[in-house]
Design an enzyme around this catalytic site. Sequence first.
Site, mmCIF file in Angstrom:
data_model
loop_
_atom_site.group_PDB
_atom_site.id
_atom_site.type_symbol
_atom_site.label_atom_id
_atom_site.label_comp_id
_atom_site.label_asym_id
_atom_site.label_seq_id
_atom_site.Cartn_x
_atom_site.Cartn_y
_atom_site.Cartn_z
ATOM 1 N N CYS A 266 31.985 32.743 33.279
ATOM 2 C CA CYS A 266 31.153 33.665 34.063
ATOM 3 C C CYS A 266 29.811 33.827 33.352
ATOM 4 O O CYS A 266 29.158 34.865 33.500
ATOM 5 C CB CYS A 266 31.824 35.032 34.194
ATOM 6 S SG CYS A 266 33.199 35.049 35.321
ATOM 7 N N ARG A 268 26.864 30.930 32.220
ATOM 8 C CA ARG A 268 25.967 30.050 32.961
ATOM 9 C C ARG A 268 26.608 28.666 33.002
ATOM 10 O O ARG A 268 27.227 28.238 32.012
ATOM 11 C CB ARG A 268 24.595 29.959 32.285
ATOM 12 C CG ARG A 268 23.711 31.171 32.448
ATOM 13 C CD ARG A 268 23.180 31.304 33.892
ATOM 14 N NE ARG A 268 22.264 32.423 34.059
ATOM 15 C CZ ARG A 268 22.614 33.639 34.485
ATOM 16 N NH1 ARG A 268 23.870 33.907 34.770
ATOM 17 N NH2 ARG A 268 21.713 34.587 34.629
ATOM 18 N N GLU A 297 24.041 24.397 39.889
ATOM 19 C CA GLU A 297 24.149 25.367 40.964
ATOM 20 C C GLU A 297 23.026 25.152 41.984
ATOM 21 O O GLU A 297 21.889 24.934 41.563
ATOM 22 C CB GLU A 297 24.046 26.767 40.341
ATOM 23 C CG GLU A 297 25.127 27.679 40.844
ATOM 24 C CD GLU A 297 25.283 28.901 39.963
ATOM 25 O OE1 GLU A 297 25.748 28.764 38.829
ATOM 26 O OE2 GLU A 297 24.922 29.979 40.440
ATOM 27 N N HIS A 315 29.111 32.350 42.083
ATOM 28 C CA HIS A 315 28.266 33.218 41.232
ATOM 29 C C HIS A 315 28.250 34.669 41.742
ATOM 30 O O HIS A 315 27.194 35.231 42.034
ATOM 31 C CB HIS A 315 26.836 32.649 41.177
ATOM 32 C CG HIS A 315 26.083 33.060 39.944
ATOM 33 N ND1 HIS A 315 25.135 32.270 39.343
ATOM 34 C CD2 HIS A 315 26.129 34.187 39.195
ATOM 35 C CE1 HIS A 315 24.630 32.889 38.285
ATOM 36 N NE2 HIS A 315 25.225 34.069 38.171
HETATM 37 N N1 LIG Z 1 28.129 35.111 36.352
HETATM 38 C C1 LIG Z 1 27.358 36.174 36.480
HETATM 39 O O1 LIG Z 1 27.099 36.666 37.568
HETATM 40 C C2 LIG Z 1 26.803 36.820 35.261
HETATM 41 C C3 LIG Z 1 26.626 38.209 35.256
HETATM 42 C C4 LIG Z 1 26.088 38.791 34.131
HETATM 43 C C5 LIG Z 1 25.759 38.011 33.033
HETATM 44 N N2 LIG Z 1 25.956 36.678 33.068
HETATM 45 C C6 LIG Z 1 25.641 35.851 31.892
HETATM 46 O O2 LIG Z 1 26.305 36.426 30.776
HETATM 47 C C7 LIG Z 1 25.440 36.390 29.660
HETATM 48 C C8 LIG Z 1 25.830 37.449 28.664
HETATM 49 O O3 LIG Z 1 25.506 38.744 29.122
HETATM 50 P P1 LIG Z 1 25.697 40.018 28.159
HETATM 51 O O4 LIG Z 1 25.119 41.192 28.866
HETATM 52 O O5 LIG Z 1 27.087 40.102 27.653
HETATM 53 O O6 LIG Z 1 24.735 39.588 26.969
HETATM 54 P P2 LIG Z 1 24.851 39.942 25.426
HETATM 55 O O7 LIG Z 1 23.532 39.573 24.849
HETATM 56 O O8 LIG Z 1 25.356 41.327 25.255
HETATM 57 O O9 LIG Z 1 25.983 38.935 24.901
HETATM 58 C C9 LIG Z 1 25.758 37.582 24.615
HETATM 59 C C10 LIG Z 1 26.495 37.277 23.324
HETATM 60 O O10 LIG Z 1 26.443 35.866 23.111
HETATM 61 C C11 LIG Z 1 26.341 35.676 21.714
HETATM 62 N N3 LIG Z 1 25.847 34.340 21.432
HETATM 63 C C12 LIG Z 1 24.599 33.853 21.535
HETATM 64 N N4 LIG Z 1 24.568 32.561 21.134
HETATM 65 C C13 LIG Z 1 25.825 32.240 20.798
HETATM 66 C C14 LIG Z 1 26.439 31.056 20.309
HETATM 67 N N5 LIG Z 1 25.726 29.953 20.087
HETATM 68 N N6 LIG Z 1 27.770 31.078 20.066
HETATM 69 C C15 LIG Z 1 28.494 32.204 20.280
HETATM 70 N N7 LIG Z 1 27.965 33.361 20.734
HETATM 71 C C16 LIG Z 1 26.654 33.369 20.978
HETATM 72 C C17 LIG Z 1 25.360 36.773 21.276
HETATM 73 O O11 LIG Z 1 25.426 36.994 19.882
HETATM 74 C C18 LIG Z 1 25.844 37.944 22.108
HETATM 75 O O12 LIG Z 1 26.807 38.727 21.429
HETATM 76 C C19 LIG Z 1 24.052 36.569 30.280
HETATM 77 O O13 LIG Z 1 23.029 36.051 29.451
HETATM 78 C C20 LIG Z 1 24.155 35.811 31.582
HETATM 79 O O14 LIG Z 1 23.737 34.479 31.419
HETATM 80 C C21 LIG Z 1 26.467 36.067 34.173
HETATM 81 O O1 LIG Z 2 22.638 37.132 34.622
HETATM 82 C C1 LIG Z 2 23.036 37.804 35.563
HETATM 83 O O2 LIG Z 2 22.769 39.013 35.675
HETATM 84 C C2 LIG Z 2 23.921 37.190 36.613
HETATM 85 O O3 LIG Z 2 24.053 35.861 36.557
HETATM 86 C C3 LIG Z 2 23.786 37.752 37.983
HETATM 87 O O4 LIG Z 2 24.251 39.041 37.929
#
Ligand SMILES: NC(=O)c1ccc[n+]([C@@H]2O[C@H](COP(=O)([O-])OP(=O)(O)OC[C@H]3O[C@@H](n4cnc5c(N)ncnc54)[C@H](O)[C@@H]3O)[C@@H](O)[C@H]2O)c1
Ligand SMILES: O=C(O)[C@H](O)CO
EC number: 1.1.1.29
Length: 381
Positions: A266, A268, A297, A315
């Site tokens: 979930c 990227r 995508e 997504h």
């Molecule tokens: N599918 C969706 O709809 C959806 C929704 C929300 C977020 N996301 C994705 O989820 C990601 C994370 O969101 P979040 O709010 O938890 O962010 P966050 O910054 O709180 O968490 C990301 C974590 O990844 C870790 N990280 C970075 N590089 C790394 C690596 N090489 N190896 C291991 N860990 C590593 C960071 O230290 C951090 O703890 C977003 O950047 C987004 O791309 C997707």
């Molecule tokens: O990064 C995000 O916020 C998601 O992919 C969509 O919510």
Amino acid sequence: MVQVWNPNGKYRVVSTKPMPGTRWINLLIEQDCRVEICTRKKTILSVEDIIALIGDKCDGVIGQLTEDWGEALFSALSRAGGKAFSNMAVGYNNVDVNAANKYGVAVGNTPGVLTETTAELAASLSLSAARRIVEADEFMRAGLYDGWLPNLFVGNLLKGQTVGVIGAGRIGSAYARMMVEGFKMNLIYYDLYQATRLEKFVTAYAEFLKANGEQPVTWKRAASMDEVLREADVISLHPILDKTTYHLVNKERLAIMKKEAILVNCSRGPVIDEVALVEHLKQNPMFRVGLDVFEDEPYMKPGLADLKNAVVVPHIASASKWTREGMATLAALNVLGKIKGYPVWSDPNRIEPFLNENVPPPAASPSIVNSKALGLPVSRL
Ligand SMILES: NC(=O)c1ccc[n+]([C@@H]2O[C@H](COP(=O)([O-])OP(=O)(O)OC[C@H]3O[C@@H](n4cnc5c(N)ncnc54)[C@H](O)[C@@H]3O)[C@@H](O)[C@H]2O)c1
Ligand SMILES: O=C(O)[C@H](O)CO
């Protein structure tokens, strides 16, 4: 093709898509913004489409993760007098932050409000894959069910198994808590940073279970990602997408995972080498995946759609009404804050005050990812 709110507003703010709810529109209007919402049916707008929307005068833009925010768009926004952009997303791998810095444009994102919603979808995909829910649903609808059988759609029991989390940030930690507390799974995680609160949570829960005569859960911070892949039964990916996480899960790493493991993504799409994944799924029918995101995508790599051991959704991880309305609010307030010269909120992990509909939001931009590079003042509220 453009819906206009408050036509006489002093500041022109463009949203490249209609967004859920009306609070975000009202907050902008109350602060003298003319809000223009692009209502074109085309799902993904091109750079040229967005340049046309920006026009000659534009103070700020709210955009989407499907758009390519780089040199061309930031220079166009800057020429139009704009200094603010916000993604309606927490991830901003579609944004060239260096280009934004070059033109002095603040880049906002929407952390926090989608944490639990996204983690819940990751948990749903984990369960769907473990218990073969989509396959079983298709079987029922095809009229194939002719009575209970001991071997019908046998899946994996989660209780007592190990959940692995790669990227234990906001969403990864929330997912880990759900799986540990909800299903009494043991935790192994890999992150560049220690997830102290998560570790404390699992420790406290383990003590609770022990005090009640139950087998306590355990946690481990892995020294490498491979350790997680080797040991976990269910692995969920939650890192940001950048150069260090591109194809983090590739052919070699798939090969070290358990033959009956479940992999959930979930984060990227490009975090997984999807061609290698399709091949691995074909060779290992007991290996299952739950995917919310895809490498190209909106397309899936050839073969993925035919595989029964893959659960795929478009997504939708952040797609709850409350969350999507909150994302729109945070994105609008990011742009508004920069236009009004407000400081940046000091802690993007605590954005709740912006979401309380009963009181006006703080006079700050909730989350600006390049605030340091631009030397923006930080709120002490
Ligand atoms: N599918 C969706 O709809 C959806 C929704 C929300 C977020 N996301 C994705 O989820 C990601 C994370 O969101 P979040 O709010 O938890 O962010 P966050 O910054 O709180 O968490 C990301 C974590 O990844 C870790 N990280 C970075 N590089 C790394 C690596 N090489 N190896 C291991 N860990 C590593 C960071 O230290 C951090 O703890 C977003 O950047 C987004 O791309 C997707
Ligand atoms: O990064 C995000 O916020 C998601 O992919 C969509 O919510």
